[in-house]
Enzyme design. Structure first.
Site, short mmCIF file in Angstrom:
data_model
loop_
_atom_site.label_atom_id
_atom_site.label_comp_id
_atom_site.label_asym_id
_atom_site.label_seq_id
_atom_site.Cartn_x
_atom_site.Cartn_y
_atom_site.Cartn_z
N SER A 208 0.82 -1.20 0.00
CA SER A 208 0.00 0.00 0.00
C SER A 208 0.86 1.26 0.00
CB SER A 208 -0.96 -0.05 1.19
OG SER A 208 -1.93 0.96 1.11
N ASP A 424 -8.99 -3.46 -6.68
CA ASP A 424 -8.49 -2.93 -5.42
C ASP A 424 -9.14 -1.57 -5.17
OD1 ASP A 424 -6.94 -1.70 -3.39
OD2 ASP A 424 -5.09 -2.61 -4.08
N HIS A 453 -7.20 -5.52 -1.26
CA HIS A 453 -6.06 -4.61 -1.27
C HIS A 453 -4.86 -5.31 -0.64
CE1 HIS A 453 -3.68 -1.03 -0.85
NE2 HIS A 453 -3.79 -0.98 0.46
#
Length: 505
Positions: A208, A424, A453
């Site tokens: 991320s 995502d 994600h």
């Protein structure tokens, strides 16, 4: 974003803003030589059980003033268990604001023992967790019974006042640290950490927001990157204001997938036989909570407790069960448990650092633009738009000076592995496609049709085997010709089976 911090609260793809003028490439602070890490026992039980070691690395508060004050970065290590080492593997969980100490354990999740030849290094970025000092502004800011997010509820001024008060508290509590919490500060800390570990190069695994750190590090220090894995890839073209607007659109799709899954399992949850019916019930309950909150759960908390289902399909059963327990049995405790706030131990550290990065990596627009943009996006994506806007509300009043981002260029890196699922919500797929263009020696693996994600090392053999092979030998799958596409297509993290009706009840 709302109060799901561990998953990387960034995004990309639908709206692309011009990149601000790139700042000059910073060099390592001349004359600053970090002391080697003095390793000792860890405090976290999981790290203790794994035989990990912990310590601190001193870094300059201001990297442009290497003889000035220093702060301390908390680090953890699980050493390699093979006869030969492949060096250190730094890991970042995202956020910004995520604690990474326990990610020293990640090597054990790599298939075929491919993680065993690395020293896995977790770290809490500056201001986070066990690093010293750590930032906290108003610990219970994300507690129960907060104002409604919706502007038609008449709470706009209440949120503006709350946002201003939070920013002011951070100014008071943050002190000099608040001006040095940009992404570039953490990237330069990573290079000091490399030196403190006695390494010429690092290997890096970022999730991320951690993929943004990886992209910037690879731009500034390409010769110091050995192997690079980035999962849930941030689109560097639109940090961070536009990224949040893009998330709103993406989360509208991911929450719709969750409602469809609930409907498919109506025999378990009894909440509707179509995604449209479940969605209507979601909003109907939210309206009821506006009139009469259930314990600590009002319309804002109701929105927030559903958000983790927009991040990860493995969150589906727990949230669906809380939804069902409240609608069918009036179980308020189930909702409060799903929301997850502990009034006995409030903690806003992750949120404070999230804002300190998001609000200062580049300038935030004034509130008039914020209102106009969120009104526009809300018309097509009502689930998360205003929740996201007020999560970032303090940025309109943030007291630290904003900077300019580094223009990412991955052409100096010999190879990189990019991972993303098609749908995502937190970092939309366009970010991975863009990174593939910026890193011409990278390979992109797509979890086709997936809604999760940062899903690598979660048991999907196709993806995880590619990760293992790359870490073991440096080998990557063939890069395919053309742009706007992935190189390898794998199955996504599968949606879970719902529990049997008796177990659910």
């Amino acid at each position: 974003m709302t109060a799901v911090l561990t998953a990387g609260l960034l995004a990309a793809g639908v709206l692309v803003a011009p990149l601000a003028q790139a700042s000059p490439v910073p060099q390592p602070p001349p004359g600053f030589v970090p002391a080697p890490v003095v390793w000792g026992p860890c405090e976290a039980s999981a790290l203790v059980s794994a035989g990990a070691e912990c310590g601190f690395v001193a870094v300059p508060l201001d990297h442009d003033d290497p003889t000035g004050p220093t702060i301390e970065i908390a680090v953890s290590r699980v050493v390699h268990t093979t006869p030969q080492s492949q060096g250190v593997m730094l890991v970042n969980p995202g956020g910004p604001g995520g604690s990474g100490l326990t990610l020293a354990l990640l090597g054990g999740a790599v298939p075929n023992g491919a993680g065993a030849s690395y020293d896995w290094i977790g770290f809490d970025p500056r201001g986070v967790g066990s690093s010293r000092p750590a930032l906290s502004c108003i610990p219970d800011y994300s507690g129960f019974n907060r104002p409604d997010y919706r502007p038609e509820a008449g709470t706009e001024q209440a949120w503006l006042d709350r946002s201003r008060s939070y920013a002011e508290a951070c100014a008071t509590n943050g002190g000099p640290l608040l001006d040095h919490l940009k992404s570039i500060d953490t990237v330069r800390d990573m290079d000091v950490l490399r030196a403190a570990l006695g390494q010429e190069q690092i290997n890096y695994y970022g999730f991320s927001y951690g993929t943004y750190l990886g992209q910037v590090y690879a731009t500034l220090f390409p010769d110091r990157v050995r192997r690079l894995v980035m999962d849930g890839v941030v689109d560097v073209r639109n940090i961070w204001y536009e990224a949040n607007l893009n998330q709103d659109v993406a989360f509208e799709r991911t929450i719709g997938a969750f409602f469809d899954w609930i409907a498919k399992n109506d025999a378990v949850y009894g909440l509707g036989t179509s995604g449209e019916d479940v969605e209507a019930l979601y909003y109907s309950v939210q309206d009821d909570l506006r009139a009469a909150p259930a314990g600590g759960i009002g319309p804002a908390e109701w929105n927030d407790l559903f958000l983790s289902a927009g991040y990860n399909v493995l969150a589906y059963p727990g949230i669906a069960q809380a939804f069902s327990a409240y609608v069918n049995d009036g179980d308020v405790a189930a909702l409060e448990g799903a929301y997850g706030f502990d009034p006995a131990a409030p903690d806003d550290n992750g949120y404070a650092i999230y804002l300190a990065v998001q609000c200062t990596d580049l300038p935030w627009p004034d509130y008039e633009r914020v209102r106009a943009d969120n009104t526009r996006v809300d018309a097509v994506a009502p689930f998360e738009t205003w929740a996201n806007a007020w999560f970032n509300g303090p940025c309109s009043f943030w007291p630290a000076q904003a900077g300019t981002p580094v223009e990412v260029d991955g052409s100096g890196v010999a190879g990189a592995l990019l991972l993303s699922e098609t749908f995502d919500g937190a970092t939309p797929f366009d970010g991975a496609l863009n990174a593939r263009e910026l890193f011409p020696n990278a390979v992109l693996v797509e979890g086709v049709g997936g809604f999760t994600h940062s899903a690598s090392l979660s048991g999907v053999a196709c993806t995880d085997t590619i990760v293992a092979d790359y870490l073991a030998t440096g080998a990557l799958p063939a890069r395919q010709p053309g742009s706007g596409r992935s190189d390898v297509q794998c199955d996504p993290l599968p949606q879970p089976d719902a529990p049997a009706p008796a177990a659910a009840s």
